[in-house]
Scaffold this active site. Structure first.
Site, PDB file in Angstrom:
ATOM      1  N   CYS A 172       6.788  48.557  29.416  1.00  0.00           N
ATOM      2  CA  CYS A 172       5.405  48.490  29.889  1.00  0.00           C
ATOM      3  C   CYS A 172       4.917  49.866  30.328  1.00  0.00           C
ATOM      4  O   CYS A 172       5.664  50.831  30.356  1.00  0.00           O
ATOM      5  CB  CYS A 172       5.303  47.500  31.031  1.00  0.00           C
ATOM      6  SG  CYS A 172       6.184  48.056  32.504  1.00  0.00           S
ATOM      7  N   ALA A 214       6.811  51.392  33.140  1.00  0.00           N
ATOM      8  CA  ALA A 214       8.105  51.923  32.676  1.00  0.00           C
ATOM      9  C   ALA A 214       7.932  53.334  32.123  1.00  0.00           C
ATOM     10  O   ALA A 214       8.770  54.212  32.348  1.00  0.00           O
ATOM     11  CB  ALA A 214       8.711  51.008  31.616  1.00  0.00           C
ATOM     12  N   ARG A 266      18.291  54.354  32.932  1.00  0.00           N
ATOM     13  CA  ARG A 266      17.947  55.232  31.810  1.00  0.00           C
ATOM     14  C   ARG A 266      18.909  56.398  31.633  1.00  0.00           C
ATOM     15  O   ARG A 266      18.833  57.128  30.687  1.00  0.00           O
ATOM     16  CB  ARG A 266      16.514  55.742  31.969  1.00  0.00           C
ATOM     17  CG  ARG A 266      16.010  56.543  30.792  1.00  0.00           C
ATOM     18  CD  ARG A 266      14.518  56.511  30.742  1.00  0.00           C
ATOM     19  NE  ARG A 266      13.942  57.535  29.882  1.00  0.00           N
ATOM     20  CZ  ARG A 266      13.543  58.725  30.293  1.00  0.00           C
ATOM     21  NH1 ARG A 266      13.683  59.077  31.558  1.00  0.00           N
ATOM     22  NH2 ARG A 266      12.989  59.571  29.467  1.00  0.00           N
ATOM     23  N   HIS A 294       3.217  57.219  29.788  1.00  0.00           N
ATOM     24  CA  HIS A 294       3.498  58.644  29.565  1.00  0.00           C
ATOM     25  C   HIS A 294       2.219  59.439  29.809  1.00  0.00           C
ATOM     26  O   HIS A 294       2.208  60.456  30.486  1.00  0.00           O
ATOM     27  CB  HIS A 294       3.919  58.915  28.120  1.00  0.00           C
ATOM     28  CG  HIS A 294       5.150  58.195  27.673  1.00  0.00           C
ATOM     29  ND1 HIS A 294       5.362  57.848  26.362  1.00  0.00           N
ATOM     30  CD2 HIS A 294       6.239  57.755  28.350  1.00  0.00           C
ATOM     31  CE1 HIS A 294       6.520  57.226  26.249  1.00  0.00           C
ATOM     32  NE2 HIS A 294       7.075  57.164  27.429  1.00  0.00           N
TER      33      HIS A 294
HETATM   34 FE1  CFM Z   1      10.678  60.344  24.148  1.00  0.00          FE
HETATM   35 FE2  CFM Z   1      11.965  58.594  22.981  1.00  0.00          FE
HETATM   36 FE3  CFM Z   1      10.507  58.056  25.194  1.00  0.00          FE
HETATM   37 FE4  CFM Z   1      12.740  59.585  25.351  1.00  0.00          FE
HETATM   38 FE5  CFM Z   1      14.255  57.449  26.055  1.00  0.00          FE
HETATM   39 FE6  CFM Z   1      13.448  56.478  23.693  1.00  0.00          FE
HETATM   40 FE7  CFM Z   1      12.035  55.913  25.863  1.00  0.00          FE
HETATM   41 MO1  CFM Z   1      14.449  54.902  25.547  1.00  0.00          MO
HETATM   42  S1  CFM Z   1      12.748  60.471  23.428  1.00  0.00           S
HETATM   43  S2  CFM Z   1      10.810  59.828  26.254  1.00  0.00           S
HETATM   44  S3  CFM Z   1      14.527  59.525  26.602  1.00  0.00           S
HETATM   45  S4  CFM Z   1       9.862  58.527  23.207  1.00  0.00           S
HETATM   46  S5  CFM Z   1      15.420  56.663  24.485  1.00  0.00           S
HETATM   47  S6  CFM Z   1      13.007  57.321  21.636  1.00  0.00           S
HETATM   48  S7  CFM Z   1      12.532  54.651  24.246  1.00  0.00           S
HETATM   49  S8  CFM Z   1      13.547  55.941  27.384  1.00  0.00           S
HETATM   50  S9  CFM Z   1       9.950  56.258  26.349  1.00  0.00           S
END
Ligand code: CFM
Length: 533
Positions: free
Chosen positions: A51, A54, A85, A182
């Site tokens: 989400c 997250a 994580r 993000h």
């Molecule tokens: Fe970038 Fe990713 Fe992500 Fe990531 Fe991660 Fe991920 Fe993620 Mo899991 S590199 S930051 S450290 S998009 S593995 S493929 S899904 S936490 S939001």
């Protein structure tokens, strides 16, 4: 029927209409293809997305070691995001709060009467006990619904305690996935943290930031080790083993490296506009990719001494892994793989697989956007839907005081002509082709289908579908948590990755088991109950 048709075949008209544009077959590498991405998942489907909260708390802000990140909401959200994580951190001054779970633990009465009192109390306790450099507040779903004024509490706390306190309205339901979170975290860091130390810009040197590196399993440490060995100075890492303190000085760097494009391209772009710091898309996953990345960084700076040092370090590192590299190449050559991770790794890991002679036949992202598949050139053509418009687009302006001297335009264009990814990301598609398939926002049904069709030797994914895949007889390794191993980045990391892949493929334990329900009934019963007949 081709693979795509087989996957879609069983869907009802409505689901078919939704899913058909999320699945693309790639015939020849480089052929432009369009994919539907970053849109709502079909309700009821077993997907792997997280989400908005997250993405903001767990992914971008959580790894800051000297910062207390408070989950404002019921305890479940905090508990679920607590230490899962593997963003490792190690603090030289003892200020490492990454291992704690801070939450306001909202109860029913707080939902009814408001949670601001509890939030104030949580901040006071956190400041008194831990003396953090900064406090971040992350909202969960109910907070948005009841309308707690978290910004007012943050402003008040700044005055009371004299530290930075930033509130993020990253309620879980915002946007369609963690990707929205993000963006919200990027905006908050840009607005309140980056450059806030206001130190002068030193003369142009070899100062770099690493963006989109979260130090999962120690990846960031391995990258830093190599970069420092060559002679670079690392100003800040966003945000693996990162710190609020370092981020306040991030505006003094000469170049931003972008590892995970999806989660942090907003900051890279905004820092370019505000400070004129160029950004370079890098990739430290894979041996050849690490070499390419190191050479491109050296090329960017155009410093002969650094170029030479780069070659020396590459040679040393390659010599260290030569024997293992040969062994695993022999064992893995010709094997096929599926790679399904969040928003970056599904592309990055295809490169390390290539290093060992493996081919990726299935790939997909959980929540990436079209530019992560098709390249940044499609950004102007992406239509913003209501969900995306809901997320603030922060506008920044050139900073009179801290605007940098840029690389001259001629050199920039020259590097771009050599395909150096300066202010650019080419996306995943251009590295694929040849009958491979890409699925956006996979669900478990589609995962089963692609496994049946392509029968890969291994499928990389995460905890949500790992055991479903293994029970079908396919080895599955986790690319989010590395199955508690790592690091996977850089030269030595590539060997750790290859070893784990080798162990999984050559010990196919699940395939050797006959589940009990295949040979004897595990549940006995009758239809209906005769007593009630
Ligand atoms: Fe970038 Fe990713 Fe992500 Fe990531 Fe991660 Fe991920 Fe993620 Mo899991 S590199 S930051 S450290 S998009 S593995 S493929 S899904 S936490 S939001």
């Amino acid at each position: 029927m081709d693979a795509r048709e087989v996957i879609l075949d069983k869907y009802s008209g409505r689901v078919f209409k939704n899913r058909k544009d999320h699945i693309v077959e790639l015939d020849e590498a480089g052929v432009p293809k369009e994919i539907a991405a970053n849109s709502r998942s079909v309700p009821g489907m077993m997907i792997n997305r997280g989400c908005c909260y997250a993405g903001c708390k767990g992914v971008v802000l959580g790894p800051l070691r000297d910062t207390v990140v408070i989950t404002h909401g019921p305890i479940g959200c905090g508990y679920y995001t607590w230490g899962t994580r593997r963003n490792k951190a190690d603090s030289p001054d003892g200020r490492n709060f990454v291992q704690y779970c801070f939450s306001t633990d909202m109860q029913e009465t707080d939902i009814v009467f408001g949670g601001m009192k509890k939030l104030r109390q949580a901040i006071r306790e956190a400041v008194e006990i831990f003396h953090p450099k900064a406090v971040m507040i992350c909202s969960t779903c109910p907070i948005g619904l009841i309308g707690d004024d978290i910004n007012a509490v943050a402003t008040e706390s700044e005055k009371l305690y004299g530290i930075t306190c930033v509130a993020y309205s990253c309620e879980g339901y915002k946007g369609v996935s963690q990707s929205a979170g993000h963006h919200i975290a990027n905006n908050g860091l840009m607005r309140r943290v980056i450059g806030s130390a206001k130190d002068k810009i030193p003369e142009r040197g070899l100062r770099i930031n690493i963006l989109g590196e979260y130090n999962i399993g120690g990846d960031g440490w391995e990258e830093e080790r190599i970069l420092k060995k060559i002679g670079y100075e690392i100003v800040a890492v966003f945000t693996g083993d990162g710190s609020y303190e370092a981020l306040t000085h991030a505006h003094t760097a000469d170049l931003n490296l972008v590892q995970c494009h999806r989660s942090i391209n907003y900051i890279a772009e905004m820092m370019k506009t505000k400070y004129n710091i160029d950004w370079l898309k890098v990739n430290f996953v894979g041996i050849d990719e690490t070499i390419r990345t190191l050479r491109e960084i050296a090329d960017y700076f155009g410093n002969e001494e650094i170029k030479q040092r780069t070659e020396e370090v590459i040679a040393e590192e390659l010599a260290d892994i030569a024997e293992d590299r040969k062994f695993y190449r022999q064992k893995l050559e010709g094997k096929t793989a599926g790679v399904f991770v969040g928003g970056s790794r599904s592309h990055h890991y295809q490169n390390v697989l290539k290093d060992f002679g493996m081919k990726t036949v299935i790939a997909g992202y959980e929540f990436a956007h079209r530019d992560d598949y098709e390249g940044r050139e499609v950004i102007p053509n992406i239509k913003l839907d209501a969900d995306s418009k809901n997320i603030e687009q922060l506008t920044v302006h050139p900073d009179e005081q801290f605007y940098h001297v840029a690389l001259d335009k001629e050199r920039f264009d020259e590097l771009r002509k050599e395909n150096v990814e300066l202010e650019y990301y080419k996306g995943m598609f251009k590295d694929m082709g040849d009958g491979t398939i890409v699925v956006d926002d996979f669900n478990h049904y589609e995962t089963e289908k692609v496994l049946d069709i392509f029968k890969p030797d291994i499928f990389y994914s995460g905890i949500k579908d790992k055991y479903m895949i293994e029970k079908k007889g396919f080895p599955s390794n986790q690319l989010h948590s590395y199955d508690y191993s790592g690091p996977y980045a850089g030269f030595k990391g590539a060997i750790v990755f290859a070893r784990n892949t080798y162990l999984s493929i050559y010990a196919p334990a699940w395939k050797m088991l006959t589940p009990p329900w295949r040979t004897q009934p595990t549940l006995e019963g009758t239809m209906g109950d005769e007593n009630y007949a």
